[in-house]
Write a protein that holds these residues in place. Structure first.
Motif: not given
Length: 57
Positions: A15-33
């Motif tokens: 589901v698109r919303s799940r992909v979006g949530r996963a992407l936001r979490r990953c972006a937070q985990d990799l902040a600055g990369s």
């Protein structure tokens, strides 16, 4: 858009919303990369999660 690419990569099985949530979490985990790393990490986490779901069935 990254979410669109990931949805297409998973054949719209995630589901698109799940992909979006996963992407936001990953972006937070990799902040600055690099943004490309967030997309790669998101793809891997979604793959890992889908493998776990298939094994439970």
């Amino acid at each position: 858009m990254t979410v669109d690419r990931l949805c297409l990569a998973f054949g719209n099985q995630v589901v698109r919303s799940r992909v979006g949530r996963a992407l936001r979490r990953c972006a937070q985990d990799l902040a600055g990369s690099l943004p490309e790393l967030s997309e790669r990490l998101t793809r891997q986490r979604l793959l890992d999660n889908s493998d776990r779901v298939r094994r439970q069935i």
